[in-house]
Design a protein around this motif. Structure first.
Motif, mmCIF file in Angstrom:
data_model
loop_
_atom_site.group_PDB
_atom_site.id
_atom_site.type_symbol
_atom_site.label_atom_id
_atom_site.label_comp_id
_atom_site.label_asym_id
_atom_site.label_seq_id
_atom_site.Cartn_x
_atom_site.Cartn_y
_atom_site.Cartn_z
ATOM 1 N N LEU A 1 0.830 -1.205 0.000
ATOM 2 C CA LEU A 1 0.000 0.000 0.000
ATOM 3 C C LEU A 1 0.864 1.255 0.000
ATOM 4 O O LEU A 1 0.614 2.207 -0.749
ATOM 5 N N LEU A 2 1.911 1.270 0.831
ATOM 6 C CA LEU A 2 2.793 2.424 0.896
ATOM 7 C C LEU A 2 3.593 2.593 -0.393
ATOM 8 O O LEU A 2 3.835 3.716 -0.844
ATOM 9 N N ALA A 3 4.024 1.477 -1.000
ATOM 10 C CA ALA A 3 4.828 1.554 -2.227
ATOM 11 C C ALA A 3 4.051 2.158 -3.386
ATOM 12 O O ALA A 3 4.637 2.780 -4.277
ATOM 13 N N SER A 4 2.738 1.964 -3.404
ATOM 14 C CA SER A 4 1.867 2.576 -4.429
ATOM 15 C C SER A 4 2.365 2.302 -5.846
ATOM 16 O O SER A 4 2.491 3.207 -6.670
ATOM 17 N N HIS A 5 2.653 1.020 -6.131
ATOM 18 C CA HIS A 5 3.119 0.649 -7.463
ATOM 19 C C HIS A 5 2.603 -0.744 -7.797
ATOM 20 O O HIS A 5 2.538 -1.623 -6.926
ATOM 21 N N TRP A 6 2.268 -0.951 -9.079
ATOM 22 C CA TRP A 6 1.684 -2.229 -9.468
ATOM 23 C C TRP A 6 2.657 -3.399 -9.268
ATOM 24 O O TRP A 6 2.238 -4.519 -8.981
ATOM 25 N N ILE A 7 3.957 -3.144 -9.381
ATOM 26 C CA ILE A 7 4.932 -4.212 -9.174
ATOM 27 C C ILE A 7 4.865 -4.716 -7.724
ATOM 28 O O ILE A 7 4.987 -5.916 -7.461
ATOM 29 N N ALA A 8 4.657 -3.793 -6.788
ATOM 30 C CA ALA A 8 4.531 -4.194 -5.390
ATOM 31 C C ALA A 8 3.346 -5.134 -5.202
ATOM 32 O O ALA A 8 3.434 -6.119 -4.448
ATOM 33 N N TRP A 9 2.252 -4.857 -5.896
ATOM 34 C CA TRP A 9 1.072 -5.716 -5.762
ATOM 35 C C TRP A 9 1.253 -7.037 -6.492
ATOM 36 O O TRP A 9 0.669 -8.059 -6.091
ATOM 37 N N VAL A 10 2.076 -7.065 -7.560
ATOM 38 C CA VAL A 10 2.398 -8.333 -8.216
ATOM 39 C C VAL A 10 3.197 -9.223 -7.265
ATOM 40 O O VAL A 10 2.924 -10.423 -7.139
ATOM 41 N N ILE A 11 4.184 -8.627 -6.584
ATOM 42 C CA ILE A 11 4.968 -9.378 -5.599
ATOM 43 C C ILE A 11 4.067 -9.876 -4.473
ATOM 44 O O ILE A 11 4.166 -11.031 -4.035
ATOM 45 N N TYR A 12 3.172 -9.016 -4.019
ATOM 46 C CA TYR A 12 2.242 -9.398 -2.955
ATOM 47 C C TYR A 12 1.347 -10.549 -3.417
ATOM 48 O O TYR A 12 1.110 -11.506 -2.664
ATOM 49 N N SER A 13 0.870 -10.482 -4.661
ATOM 50 C CA SER A 13 0.003 -11.538 -5.190
ATOM 51 C C SER A 13 0.755 -12.858 -5.308
ATOM 52 O O SER A 13 0.204 -13.932 -5.013
ATOM 53 N N TYR A 14 2.013 -12.789 -5.725
ATOM 54 C CA TYR A 14 2.855 -13.986 -5.818
ATOM 55 C C TYR A 14 2.997 -14.639 -4.446
ATOM 56 O O TYR A 14 2.851 -15.855 -4.294
ATOM 57 N N MET A 15 3.249 -13.815 -3.428
ATOM 58 C CA MET A 15 3.346 -14.309 -2.064
ATOM 59 C C MET A 15 2.020 -14.910 -1.609
ATOM 60 O O MET A 15 1.975 -15.978 -0.990
ATOM 61 N N ALA A 16 0.920 -14.219 -1.917
ATOM 62 C CA ALA A 16 -0.405 -14.679 -1.483
ATOM 63 C C ALA A 16 -0.759 -16.019 -2.120
ATOM 64 O O ALA A 16 -1.359 -16.887 -1.470
ATOM 65 N N ILE A 17 -0.387 -16.209 -3.386
ATOM 66 C CA ILE A 17 -0.670 -17.476 -4.061
ATOM 67 C C ILE A 17 0.101 -18.614 -3.398
ATOM 68 O O ILE A 17 -0.429 -19.710 -3.193
ATOM 69 N N TYR A 18 1.359 -18.348 -3.035
ATOM 70 C CA TYR A 18 2.147 -19.375 -2.355
ATOM 71 C C TYR A 18 1.534 -19.704 -0.991
ATOM 72 O O TYR A 18 1.408 -20.877 -0.623
ATOM 73 N N PHE A 19 1.141 -18.677 -0.262
ATOM 74 C CA PHE A 19 0.483 -18.904 1.024
ATOM 75 C C PHE A 19 -0.797 -19.713 0.839
ATOM 76 O O PHE A 19 -1.089 -20.627 1.617
ATOM 77 N N LEU A 20 -1.579 -19.364 -0.179
ATOM 78 C CA LEU A 20 -2.841 -20.051 -0.423
ATOM 79 C C LEU A 20 -2.607 -21.523 -0.758
ATOM 80 O O LEU A 20 -3.353 -22.398 -0.306
ATOM 81 N N ALA A 21 -1.554 -21.794 -1.531
ATOM 82 C CA ALA A 21 -1.221 -23.185 -1.851
ATOM 83 C C ALA A 21 -0.893 -23.963 -0.580
ATOM 84 O O ALA A 21 -1.324 -25.107 -0.401
ATOM 85 N N ARG A 22 -0.144 -23.348 0.326
ATOM 86 C CA ARG A 22 0.194 -24.009 1.584
ATOM 87 C C ARG A 22 -1.052 -24.213 2.449
ATOM 88 O O ARG A 22 -1.186 -25.228 3.145
ATOM 89 N N MET A 23 -1.974 -23.256 2.412
ATOM 90 C CA MET A 23 -3.214 -23.405 3.170
ATOM 91 C C MET A 23 -4.055 -24.555 2.632
ATOM 92 O O MET A 23 -4.669 -25.309 3.391
ATOM 93 N N LYS A 24 -4.091 -24.703 1.298
ATOM 94 C CA LYS A 24 -4.831 -25.814 0.699
ATOM 95 C C LYS A 24 -4.196 -27.147 1.086
ATOM 96 O O LYS A 24 -4.896 -28.132 1.362
ATOM 97 N N GLY A 25 -2.863 -27.179 1.104
ATOM 98 C CA GLY A 25 -2.185 -28.389 1.536
ATOM 99 C C GLY A 25 -2.463 -28.711 2.987
ATOM 100 O O GLY A 25 -2.623 -29.886 3.374
ATOM 101 N N LYS A 26 -2.535 -27.682 3.826
ATOM 102 C CA LYS A 26 -2.846 -27.888 5.238
ATOM 103 C C LYS A 26 -4.268 -28.421 5.400
ATOM 104 O O LYS A 26 -4.499 -29.330 6.214
ATOM 105 N N ASP A 27 -5.228 -27.883 4.648
ATOM 106 C CA ASP A 27 -6.604 -28.380 4.722
ATOM 107 C C ASP A 27 -6.647 -29.873 4.389
ATOM 108 O O ASP A 27 -7.374 -30.640 5.019
ATOM 109 N N ASN A 28 -5.877 -30.258 3.384
ATOM 110 C CA ASN A 28 -5.824 -31.664 3.008
ATOM 111 C C ASN A 28 -5.314 -32.510 4.167
ATOM 112 O O ASN A 28 -5.816 -33.613 4.426
#
Length: 263
Positions: free
Chosen positions: A188-215
Motif C-alpha cells: 500500500l505504501l509503495a503505491s506501485h503495481w509491481i509491489a502488488w504483483v509481488i504481494y500476489s505472488y506471495m499470497a498465491i504461495y500462502f494459499l497453496a500451503r493453506m490448501k495443503g494444510k486443509d488436506n
C-alpha cells in the motif's frame, strides 16, 4: 472399513508446492542449513538493507522512517517469535542450492517493495500512514498470536485433532492472515503495481500451503463442521455478524442454565 475423505488440493496448488519442494526444500545437495536460519537472516538484514536504500537515495523523509520502522522492526518481531515458539517446519534443513533458491524464488523479492517506495520518494498522506500502520500492527499481532496458540496446543495436548478455538475459531489460518495484512501495508505504501504483483505472488504461495494444510487436517473427526464454521483465511463470521450471534446465543445458554440450576 471406514474411509476418510481428504479435502482435495487443486492442481495449481499441487504444482506450486511441488515446484517449491523440488527447487528449494528438496534441492540437490547435502541438507545442512535450517530453514529457520535462512529466514532469520532475511529478517535481520532487512532493517539494514532498507536503511542503505534510504542513504543511497538520500531519502530520510518521515514516510521513509515509518517504512523502515514497519518493515525493518517486523523482522525482529519475527525473531522474538522464533526464539519463543518456532514453527517445527522451520527445523527442516536445506542444501546450499536450496538456500540460494529460497532467496531467489521467494523471500528476496520482498526487498523490492521498499526500494519502490524509497527510490521514487513516495510521500504518503497522513491517512495512508494511519491505514498502513493500523493493518500492519493488527497483522503482526494476529500472526504471532495464531502461531503461539498452535505451538502450545500441539506441544501439550495428549490427543491429536483439530484446533477449533481461540484464534482458529473462525479462520483456519490466522498466522497467514496476519502476514497477508502486514505485507499489504508495505504494498500500500509503495503505491506501485509491481509491489502488488509481488504481494500476489506471495499470497498465491500462502494459499497453496493453506490448501495443503486443509488436506492434511481434514483426516480428523469434525472436519466438515469446522470447515463450515471457519474461513480458509478470512474470518467471515466476524465480518457478517455470525460470530456476534454465536456469542449472544452462548451467553444466553449460560444464563438459562444457571437459572435452571438455581431452581
Amino acid at each position: 472399513m471406514n474411509t476418510v475423505t481428504r479435502e482435495p488440493v487443486p492442481f495449481w496448488a499441487r504444482f506450486f508446492l511441488a515446484f517449491a519442494d523440488i527447487t528449494i526444500f528438496n534441492a540437490p545437495g547435502r541438507p545442512f542449513i535450517k530453514v529457520a536460519w535462512a529466514v532469520d537472516l532475511h529478517k535481520i538484514f532487512t532493517l539494514f538493507i532498507i536503511y542503505a536504500m534510504m542513504s543511497y537515495y538520500g531519502n530520510f523523509s518521515a514516510g521513509a522512517w515509518v517504512f523502515l520502522a514497519l518493515h525493518g522492526i517486523y523482522g525482529y518481531c519475527w525473531l522474538i517469535k522464533d526464539l519463543g515458539f518456532r514453527d517445527h517446519q522451520l527445523e527442516n534443513k536445506l542444501s546450499f542450492l536450496g538456500f540460494i533458491n529460497l532467496y531467489v524464488l521467494l523471500i528476496a523479492w520482498y526487498w523490492l517493495i521498499p526500494w519502490l517506495f524509497i527510490a521514487r520518494a513516495i510521500e504518503p498522506s497522513g491517512l495512508m500512514l494511519f491505514i498502513a500502520i493500523a493493518i500492519h500492527t493488527l497483522g503482526v499481532v494476529t500472526m504471532v498470536a495464531g502461531d503461539g496458540q498452535r505451538h502450545w496446543i500441539l506441544k501439550y495436548r495428549t490427543e491429536p485433532g483439530l484446533i477449533k478455538e481461540g484464534m482458529y475459531r473462525y479462520t483456519r489460518n490466522p498466522n497467514y492472515l496476519g502476514e497477508l495484512m502486514l505485507y499489504a501495508a508495505y504494498a500500500l505504501l509503495a503505491s506501485h503495481w509491481i509491489a502488488w504483483v509481488i504481494y500476489s505472488y506471495m499470497a498465491i504461495y500462502f494459499l497453496a500451503r493453506m490448501k495443503g494444510k486443509d488436506n492434511a487436517i481434514s483426516r480428523h473427526p469434525g472436519w466438515q463442521e469446522y470447515k463450515a464454521q471457519s474461513g480458509l483465511v478470512i474470518p467471515w463470521a466476524l465480518l457478517n455478524g455470525r460470530a456476534l450471534l454465536d456469542r449472544i446465543n452462548k451467553n444466553s445458554t449460560k444464563i438459562t442454565g444457571t437459572h435452571i440450576h438455581e431452581k
